[in-house]
Each structure stands twice: as C-alpha cells, then as structure tokens.
Enzyme design. Structure first.
Site, PDB file in Angstrom:
ATOM      1  N   TYR A  20       2.782   7.202   0.728  1.00 53.99           N
ATOM      2  CA  TYR A  20       3.769   8.325   0.219  1.00 53.99           C
ATOM      3  C   TYR A  20       3.555   9.094  -1.259  1.00 53.99           C
ATOM      4  CZ  TYR A  20       6.073   3.817   2.460  1.00 53.99           C
ATOM      5  OH  TYR A  20       5.987   3.389   3.053  1.00 53.99           O
ATOM      6  N   PRO A  51       0.725  -1.458  -0.024  1.00 58.18           N
ATOM      7  CA  PRO A  51      -0.040  -0.004   0.055  1.00 58.18           C
ATOM      8  C   PRO A  51       0.891   1.238   0.439  1.00 58.18           C
ATOM      9  CG  PRO A  51      -1.117  -1.671   1.691  1.00 58.18           C
ATOM     10  CD  PRO A  51       0.503  -2.283   1.264  1.00 58.18           C
ATOM     11  N   CYS A  52       0.294   2.243  -1.451  1.00 56.45           N
ATOM     12  CA  CYS A  52       0.917   3.728  -1.237  1.00 56.45           C
ATOM     13  C   CYS A  52       0.611   4.773  -0.661  1.00 56.45           C
ATOM     14  CB  CYS A  52       1.236   3.840  -2.306  1.00 56.45           C
ATOM     15  SG  CYS A  52       0.011   3.371  -3.877  1.00 56.45           S
ATOM     16  N   GLN A  53      -0.778   4.866   0.835  1.00 57.75           N
ATOM     17  CA  GLN A  53      -1.132   5.891   0.345  1.00 57.75           C
ATOM     18  C   GLN A  53      -0.515   6.244   0.662  1.00 57.75           C
ATOM     19  OE1 GLN A  53      -2.535   2.857  -0.120  1.00 57.75           O
ATOM     20  NE2 GLN A  53      -4.853   3.399  -0.734  1.00 57.75           N
TER      21      GLN A  53
END
Length: 431
Positions: free
Chosen positions: A87, A83-85
């Site tokens: 960043y 999950p990249c939220q």
C-alpha cells in the site's frame, strides 16, 4: 476476560511497538503471544530485538501463514501493524490485496475466526484509505474489503488516519488506525442504537470513539458520507465491483455494513521537534556527508514532475515538491523510511547543532523519533542498516500508549455488560 488483565496477542510484532505502547499505557495489558517473521531473510533481526527486550513473552518466529491459529492463546485484544509494502507510496507497482504481503490480511481474518477476540486494534499506512489508488477505477477498495470482512465476522469498526505530530509527537507520521469491537460488546450495542438517528448524533458518536476520542474539532468534521458495504453480495463481488467516488475519508464508523465517514481537523498540540532529539557533535563519523553525497542529496531533494500510466492505461501527471534540505530542527521529523541511512530523497539530513556539518540521523535518534528508548534496537548481530529498517517500519510508541489508555477504559466497561461473554465460551453469531 480477567478482571485484572487484558490478554493481548500481537501479529507482525516488529520490534515491539504495540507491546511497549500498551504496557506503557497500563499494567493491565498482558501480551500472551506474539509472532514476528520477515520473509526471505536469514537474519531475523526484528524477532531477535523483540526477544531481547521481552525475554519472558511467548513470541514465535514462524511464518504466520503456517501458524496453527487454533493453538494461539485466547485473547481479549488482537493487535498488529500488518505489512504495508503493497500500500505504500514508496513502493512501485502496488498490488493491494493481491500483492505478496497484502494477502497477509487473510491471516488476520483466520486468527479472528479461530479466536474471536472481543477487540481488535490494527495499524497501516495512510494510503490504505485510497488503495489501490485514487487514479485506479476502485479507490478505497482494499480498506473497504477490510471493513466488509470485519462486518461479516460480526464486528463494528471505527478508524482515524492520524498524523502523530498533530498530537505532540516528534514525527509527521501519518497512519491509519483501526479499532474493531465484537457483536456482543457494549460499544457495538451503543453504536447500533446511534445508527439511524440524525447526522449530528452519529457525528458526536464518531467523535467520541477510539482511536483518539474527543480530539476532533466539531465544526470541521464535515458532512457525513454514507456507504453501504452490503450492496455487494459476496467478497468476490465486492472485490470486483466496489466503487467509491474518491476514497474513504479520514475518520468514520462502520456498523453492520453501514459506513458513516467524514474528514476532520484535530485539536493540535505543540509537537516535539528534531531540536529536542538531534544530539550535537555526533561521534560516528560515518554519519557525516562527503562532498559527493552532499551534492547528490541536494539533487534528490529537489522538485520533479513526470507522467505515469495506471494499470488500466490511464495517463496522469505525477510529481513532488522539493524537500527542505537540510531538515529544519524546529519542526518534527518527516516520516521515517526503512532506507533512512541511504542517499535517497526520503532520508533525513540535518545540520549537526554542535559543529554545523551535514549528516544523516543516527540509529539512536531514529529510535527517539519513534519514542522508543535509546538503543532499543542495539544488539549483537544487528547492523545499523537493520536498525534503521526496523524504525522505518515501526510505530510511534507513545501514540499507541495514548490509544491504549482509551482501549483499557472501553474494555473495562464490558465487565458490567450482561450481553457480553468471554471469548473462551461465546458462540459466534452467524452472518
């Protein structure tokens, strides 16, 4: 490792981009386990889509933090688009490793500790290389933490920040791809021999490594920057005190805590464009813009400038240029976002080639932009907003396929590596 099958475990599986890409690359990839769970959602639509398309795969819909990592099947390759939220530049107040989803990196670490796979293949946003931000006092700390953690576990790492459109795919999607290889693998042993040699030999080794080996222009790879991750005594010391002048560069190699990195230019291929994907005379009338929406989009697509204040109190200028409106059909798509169907700055608006009316892209077109099959996400109980959301989070499947071809070749080399042992029997090397 089986001579015929490369056993793969997939974390944060989404709707199966890694699964589909790797199995397109080779029938030798066998996904033996996958996990997909979206926190705070009653409708687990991504899991349902994955299960619908891969009914025979052992896939679980469990919070990864609650999964018994020891019970996960043995694997040769661990993959995941974690999950990249925290960043993403589209998220305000990004908190990196200390954010709600950033902490999931430590679940990856726990799986690695429990199963110690020979190889690891991960994906995240391009901003990971600078996170928690170039205007912070620790740019690149989060990616440095990933490298340091993997080094502590006995892995070497190569990485590239890749724009999918540079390699002929229909989306200007920039993502950081990380390929890690265990202490006893041939590629790790080969890399250790290169470290300490002259810069041109290290550069050639970086250039030859997955992901996307031999796709760099040597003359523009640039001077290597060296970073020592072990000047910090512990992960806590690293987290508190890691300093990098700018950020991690677009490609590099990490061996035993020594990082060598540089910028590069790809050998660019002719990309597919929106014209190859956008269908004329879309039947769904809800895709077309009302006069009010058309005007609002025009405002949102314009340039803007503002002033922001960093977490440390540093004031800086922030702004964005205008976005082409409508999106040109003779270019690849911009990066798709999870809110693709809404009236927002980042949503695509195209001029329908059949009738000249402005509209947003359809769910099927979103799938094709990510090189999924048409209607991959079409399923009872899955709304169109759900379908756009999954594509905003998804991989460009055929980019994964191309990297998968490279990984298969690397894995096959281990058969003749006398230092190599199966993940089922090998003893961990203490660091």
């Amino acid at each position: 490792m089986s001579n015929s099958k490369i056993k793969v475990a997939e974390m944060f599986a989404g709707v199966g981009g890694f699964h589909l890409g790797l199995t397109r690359a080779s029938k030798n990839f066998e996904i033996v386990w996958a996990d997909q769970y979206e926190p705070d959602r009653t409708n687990q639509f991504a899991f349902n889509i994955y299960k619908n398309n891969f009914p025979h795969t052992n896939v679980t819909n469990e919070d990864i933090s609650l999964v018994n990592k020891q019970a996960i099947p043995n694997m040769d390759l661990l993959v995941g688009g974690f999950p990249c939220q925290d960043y993403s530049v589209a998220s305000s107040g990004a908190k990196g490793f200390y954010g709600k989803k950033g902490v999931l990196w430590w679940d990856i670490k726990e799986v690695i500790e429990a199963k110690w796979p020979q190889f690891i293949f991960l994906e995240n946003v391009d901003r990971l290389l600078t996170s928690p931000g170039v205007n912070s006092d620790q740019p690149g700390r989060d990616f440095g933490m990933i490298l340091r953690t993997l080094s502590d576990l006995g892995y070497g790492v190569s990485w590239k920040m890749i724009n999918a459109a540079d390699y002929g795919f229909p989306q200007r999607r920039r993502r950081t791809f990380i390929f890690a290889f265990r202490e006893d693998t041939k590629v790790k042993l080969d890399a250790k021999e290169v470290i300490g040699k002259n810069e041109s030999e290290i550069t050639e080794f970086i250039k030859s490594m997955a992901p996307l080996s031999n796709t760099l222009k040597i003359k523009t790879l640039g001077k290597l920057t060296k970073v020592d991750l072990y000047k910090y005594q512990s992960l806590s010391d690293f987290s508190d005190n890691f300093k990098l002048k700018k950020a991690f560069r677009r490609t590099g190699l990490m061996i035993d805590g020594s990082v060598y990195m540089a910028d590069y230019e790809p050998i660019v291929r002719e990309p597919r464009t929106l014209a190859d994907i956008i269908e004329p005379n879309a039947e769904n009338q809800e895709l077309y813009l009302t006069p009010e929406k058309k005007k609002k989009f025009e405002e949102l697509k314009g340039a803007f400038r503002t002033t922001k204040i960093s977490r440390t109190g540093y004031e800086y200028k922030y702004g964005m240029g205008s976005i082409a409106y409508p999106d040109p059909l003779n270019k690849p798509a911009r990066t798709m976002v999870t809110s693709e169907h809404t009236v927002s700055r980042m949503s695509h608006v195209v001029e329908d080639p059949g009738n000249g009316r402005y509209r947003v892209i359809s769910p099927q077109e979103a799938e094709l932009i990510n090189t999924f099959p048409k209607d991959w996400t079409k399923l009872e109980g899955v709304s169109n907003p759900n379908r756009y959301f999954t594509m905003g989070n998804a991989l460009v499947v055929n980019l994964v396929k191309e990297i998968g071809v490279e990984i298969e070749k690397i894995v096959k080399l281990e058969v003749n590596n006398s230092n190599f042992s199966s993940s089922k029997t090998v003893e961990k090397i203490e660091h």
